[in-house]
Design a protein around this motif. Structure first.
Motif, PDB file in Angstrom:
ATOM      1  N   VAL A   1      16.230   2.223  -0.022  1.00 43.54           N
ATOM      2  CA  VAL A   1      15.679   3.580   0.042  1.00 43.54           C
ATOM      3  C   VAL A   1      15.197   4.021  -1.333  1.00 43.54           C
ATOM      4  O   VAL A   1      14.103   4.576  -1.481  1.00 43.54           O
ATOM      5  N   PHE A   2      15.979   3.761  -2.354  1.00 46.58           N
ATOM      6  CA  PHE A   2      15.594   4.164  -3.705  1.00 46.58           C
ATOM      7  C   PHE A   2      14.450   3.322  -4.252  1.00 46.58           C
ATOM      8  O   PHE A   2      13.567   3.838  -4.941  1.00 46.58           O
ATOM      9  N   LYS A   3      14.440   2.035  -3.931  1.00 48.34           N
ATOM     10  CA  LYS A   3      13.318   1.193  -4.350  1.00 48.34           C
ATOM     11  C   LYS A   3      12.031   1.651  -3.682  1.00 48.34           C
ATOM     12  O   LYS A   3      10.962   1.642  -4.290  1.00 48.34           O
ATOM     13  N   LEU A   4      12.135   2.049  -2.414  1.00 49.58           N
ATOM     14  CA  LEU A   4      10.963   2.553  -1.692  1.00 49.58           C
ATOM     15  C   LEU A   4      10.448   3.833  -2.326  1.00 49.58           C
ATOM     16  O   LEU A   4       9.228   4.041  -2.449  1.00 49.58           O
ATOM     17  N   MET A   5      11.343   4.707  -2.767  1.00 53.15           N
ATOM     18  CA  MET A   5      10.948   5.943  -3.448  1.00 53.15           C
ATOM     19  C   MET A   5      10.162   5.635  -4.716  1.00 53.15           C
ATOM     20  O   MET A   5       9.111   6.226  -4.973  1.00 53.15           O
ATOM     21  N   ARG A   6      10.673   4.697  -5.531  1.00 48.90           N
ATOM     22  CA  ARG A   6       9.994   4.341  -6.787  1.00 48.90           C
ATOM     23  C   ARG A   6       8.646   3.692  -6.502  1.00 48.90           C
ATOM     24  O   ARG A   6       7.669   3.938  -7.203  1.00 48.90           O
ATOM     25  N   TRP A   7       8.608   2.836  -5.471  1.00 50.45           N
ATOM     26  CA  TRP A   7       7.360   2.155  -5.098  1.00 50.45           C
ATOM     27  C   TRP A   7       6.282   3.155  -4.718  1.00 50.45           C
ATOM     28  O   TRP A   7       5.118   3.003  -5.105  1.00 50.45           O
ATOM     29  N   ARG A   8       6.656   4.192  -3.985  1.00 48.70           N
ATOM     30  CA  ARG A   8       5.689   5.217  -3.557  1.00 48.70           C
ATOM     31  C   ARG A   8       5.123   5.991  -4.747  1.00 48.70           C
ATOM     32  O   ARG A   8       4.008   6.516  -4.679  1.00 48.70           O
TER      33      ARG A   8
ATOM     34  N   GLU B   1      -2.240  -6.665  -5.764  1.00 52.14           N
ATOM     35  CA  GLU B   1      -3.018  -6.855  -4.546  1.00 52.14           C
ATOM     36  C   GLU B   1      -2.329  -6.192  -3.348  1.00 52.14           C
ATOM     37  O   GLU B   1      -1.102  -6.062  -3.327  1.00 52.14           O
ATOM     38  N   LYS B   2      -3.136  -5.825  -2.342  1.00 56.47           N
ATOM     39  CA  LYS B   2      -2.573  -5.070  -1.206  1.00 56.47           C
ATOM     40  C   LYS B   2      -2.010  -5.953  -0.104  1.00 56.47           C
ATOM     41  O   LYS B   2      -1.215  -5.483   0.707  1.00 56.47           O
ATOM     42  N   ASP B   3      -2.407  -7.229  -0.032  1.00 56.98           N
ATOM     43  CA  ASP B   3      -1.829  -8.093   0.991  1.00 56.98           C
ATOM     44  C   ASP B   3      -1.728  -9.523   0.476  1.00 56.98           C
ATOM     45  O   ASP B   3      -2.199  -9.842  -0.619  1.00 56.98           O
ATOM     46  N   ILE B   4      -1.117 -10.381   1.280  1.00 53.75           N
ATOM     47  CA  ILE B   4      -0.816 -11.745   0.842  1.00 53.75           C
ATOM     48  C   ILE B   4      -2.079 -12.559   0.624  1.00 53.75           C
ATOM     49  O   ILE B   4      -2.180 -13.314  -0.356  1.00 53.75           O
ATOM     50  N   ASN B   5      -3.076 -12.426   1.491  1.00 57.25           N
ATOM     51  CA  ASN B   5      -4.309 -13.184   1.316  1.00 57.25           C
ATOM     52  C   ASN B   5      -5.007 -12.806   0.010  1.00 57.25           C
ATOM     53  O   ASN B   5      -5.551 -13.655  -0.702  1.00 57.25           O
ATOM     54  N   GLU B   6      -4.986 -11.512  -0.331  1.00 55.26           N
ATOM     55  CA  GLU B   6      -5.571 -11.085  -1.609  1.00 55.26           C
ATOM     56  C   GLU B   6      -4.803 -11.681  -2.786  1.00 55.26           C
ATOM     57  O   GLU B   6      -5.402 -12.032  -3.813  1.00 55.26           O
ATOM     58  N   MET B   7      -3.488 -11.805  -2.659  1.00 50.68           N
ATOM     59  CA  MET B   7      -2.684 -12.420  -3.723  1.00 50.68           C
ATOM     60  C   MET B   7      -3.075 -13.874  -3.905  1.00 50.68           C
ATOM     61  O   MET B   7      -3.193 -14.364  -5.040  1.00 50.68           O
ATOM     62  N   ILE B   8      -3.291 -14.574  -2.785  1.00 46.61           N
ATOM     63  CA  ILE B   8      -3.716 -15.972  -2.843  1.00 46.61           C
ATOM     64  C   ILE B   8      -5.068 -16.083  -3.537  1.00 46.61           C
ATOM     65  O   ILE B   8      -5.277 -16.929  -4.426  1.00 46.61           O
ATOM     66  N   LEU B   9      -6.028 -15.232  -3.142  1.00 42.07           N
ATOM     67  CA  LEU B   9      -7.370 -15.271  -3.725  1.00 42.07           C
ATOM     68  C   LEU B   9      -7.363 -14.895  -5.196  1.00 42.07           C
ATOM     69  O   LEU B   9      -8.254 -15.287  -5.953  1.00 42.07           O
TER      70      LEU B   9
ATOM     71  N   GLU C   1       0.840  -1.199   0.000  1.00 38.98           N
ATOM     72  CA  GLU C   1       0.000   0.000   0.000  1.00 38.98           C
ATOM     73  C   GLU C   1       0.878   1.254   0.000  1.00 38.98           C
ATOM     74  O   GLU C   1       1.094   1.869   1.049  1.00 38.98           O
ATOM     75  N   PRO C   2       1.387   1.653  -1.160  1.00 39.02           N
ATOM     76  CA  PRO C   2       2.291   2.814  -1.216  1.00 39.02           C
ATOM     77  C   PRO C   2       1.639   4.138  -0.843  1.00 39.02           C
ATOM     78  O   PRO C   2       2.349   5.112  -0.595  1.00 39.02           O
ATOM     79  N   ARG C   3       0.293   4.202  -0.794  1.00 36.28           N
ATOM     80  CA  ARG C   3      -0.386   5.449  -0.426  1.00 36.28           C
ATOM     81  C   ARG C   3      -0.692   5.520   1.074  1.00 36.28           C
ATOM     82  O   ARG C   3      -1.225   6.510   1.551  1.00 36.28           O
ATOM     83  N   ASN C   4      -0.339   4.473   1.797  1.00 33.28           N
ATOM     84  CA  ASN C   4      -0.585   4.423   3.236  1.00 33.28           C
ATOM     85  C   ASN C   4       0.578   5.111   3.960  1.00 33.28           C
ATOM     86  O   ASN C   4       1.678   4.571   4.053  1.00 33.28           O
ATOM     87  N   ARG C   5       0.330   6.307   4.481  1.00 37.31           N
ATOM     88  CA  ARG C   5       1.402   7.101   5.090  1.00 37.31           C
ATOM     89  C   ARG C   5       2.017   6.410   6.305  1.00 37.31           C
ATOM     90  O   ARG C   5       3.231   6.449   6.496  1.00 37.31           O
ATOM     91  N   GLU C   6       1.168   5.808   7.139  1.00 37.16           N
ATOM     92  CA  GLU C   6       1.674   5.134   8.334  1.00 37.16           C
ATOM     93  C   GLU C   6       2.573   3.967   7.955  1.00 37.16           C
ATOM     94  O   GLU C   6       3.627   3.740   8.562  1.00 37.16           O
ATOM     95  N   LEU C   7       2.166   3.227   6.926  1.00 39.00           N
ATOM     96  CA  LEU C   7       2.953   2.091   6.449  1.00 39.00           C
ATOM     97  C   LEU C   7       4.303   2.559   5.908  1.00 39.00           C
ATOM     98  O   LEU C   7       5.353   1.986   6.235  1.00 39.00           O
ATOM     99  N   VAL C   8       4.288   3.600   5.072  1.00 37.98           N
ATOM    100  CA  VAL C   8       5.529   4.125   4.497  1.00 37.98           C
ATOM    101  C   VAL C   8       6.458   4.621   5.601  1.00 37.98           C
ATOM    102  O   VAL C   8       7.674   4.373   5.569  1.00 37.98           O
TER     103      VAL C   8
END
Length: 327
Positions: free
Chosen positions: A318-325, A287-295, A258-265
């Protein structure tokens, strides 16, 4: 915001943590000279490394030009051997030490485990619909009257009487709390966390089952952890400065996608600041989590492989996190 403050000191806004978005006048990312070599350091997020490694990640053509100029000046490699982050890719081989995983007896918490219920029981049907592995059903429990059972954990709690899925949190053989999930998709309190021991700083689901001599994967959801081998779930996001010994020396934090989740980032940034390893999900994962990926049809083996292949730390993370966001 870049500006030279002296012949060997410059500053600008930090492109790593974005600390100057609210106040454009703040410039807390510094370029400085130390013992003849140049380094970079952010005084907000604590990111720091050599100038060479920073340029290599940020702008390859500029890095090559910089390297060429250093070569011409005869200064290649001079005094740039003090990076504050590790840059090698993590190795997830077997550790030298080994300890047996402790096998524990089923918990006696006054409830039936899901493995003891009939196939057509609503709680079992709920697990089957979410494709929770059958060999993990014995780790989960059913409370027909949540309010009544919750008082055995925390007598001061005043909660509803609806049925709930109970996910016990065990540490060193004792029940310290529970993560309690509603079966109602419209519930305003889908998850309720109970603490039996208030002194516990943070609770982890699965500590009693992991092997610290192998790579441990840390995820957000207790149910998500049941799909991944040697995994635990962190109950609630927040600072993770001190980790339990059961996680080993270098766990992999595979938090939600969830790259738009500020608390997570923010949590992921804090993990990197504390030199932890994280999984930055590739853009091929929707998908946003592992269970959703399974489904969605992705196998647990593929998800585990994706986590291991995208585990990283230090400047590269750090750079991968920047691109992910920005995806």
């Amino acid at each position: 915001g870049f500006k030279w403050k002296s012949s060997n000191l410059a500053s600008c806004r930090c492109m790593i943590c974005g600390d100057s978005k609210r106040n454009k006048s703040k410039t807390r990312f510094y370029f400085y000279e130390k013992k003849g070599g140049f380094f970079v350091k952010c005084h907000n997020c604590d990111f720091g490394t050599t100038l060479s490694k920073f340029l290599e990640q940020l702008d390859r053509p500029v890095f090559e030009q910089y390297t060429l100029e250093k070569y011409r000046e005869g200064t290649t490699g001079r005094n740039e051997s003090e990076p504050e982050y590790r840059f090698e890719q993590p190795k997830f081989g077997e550790r030298k030490t080994s300890t047996a995983v402790i096998k524990r007896e089923p918990l006696s918490i006054g409830l039936s485990s899901l493995s003891e219920l009939q196939e057509d029981h609503p709680a079992v049907v709920f697990l089957l619909r979410r494709q929770i592995p059958r060999d993990k059903h014995h780790l989960l429990y059913f409370a027909p009257n949540f309010s009544e059972w919750a008082k055995t954990i925390d007598p001061d709690k005043q909660l509803g009487k609806e049925p709930r899925l109970i996910i016990p949190i065990v540490h060193e053989g004792r029940l310290i709390g529970a993560n309690c999930r509603s079966f109602d998709p419209k519930s305003t309190s889908r998850y309720i966390t109970l603490r039996k021991e208030k002194s516990e700083e943070r609770m982890w689901f699965g500590l009693d089952r992991v092997d610290s001599t192998r790579p441990v994967v840390v995820v957000e959801g207790p149910l998500d952890s049941l799909f991944i081998p040697n995994a635990v779930a962190i109950i609630g996001l927040g600072k993770c400065v001190t980790l339990p010994k059961e996680l080993g020396s270098d766990p992999i934090f595979a938090l939600d996608n969830e790259p738009r989740n500020r608390e997570l980032v923010k949590t992921m940034q804090e993990l990197l600041a504390n030199k932890r390893t994280i999984c930055v999900w590739p853009n091929t994962v929707a998908e946003k989590d592992i269970n959703e990926m399974i489904l969605a049809g992705t196998s647990a083996e593929t998800i585990h492989k994706t986590i291991m292949e995208n585990a990283c730390y230090g400047a590269s993370a750090v750079f991968k996190l920047m691109r992910w966001r920005r995806c």
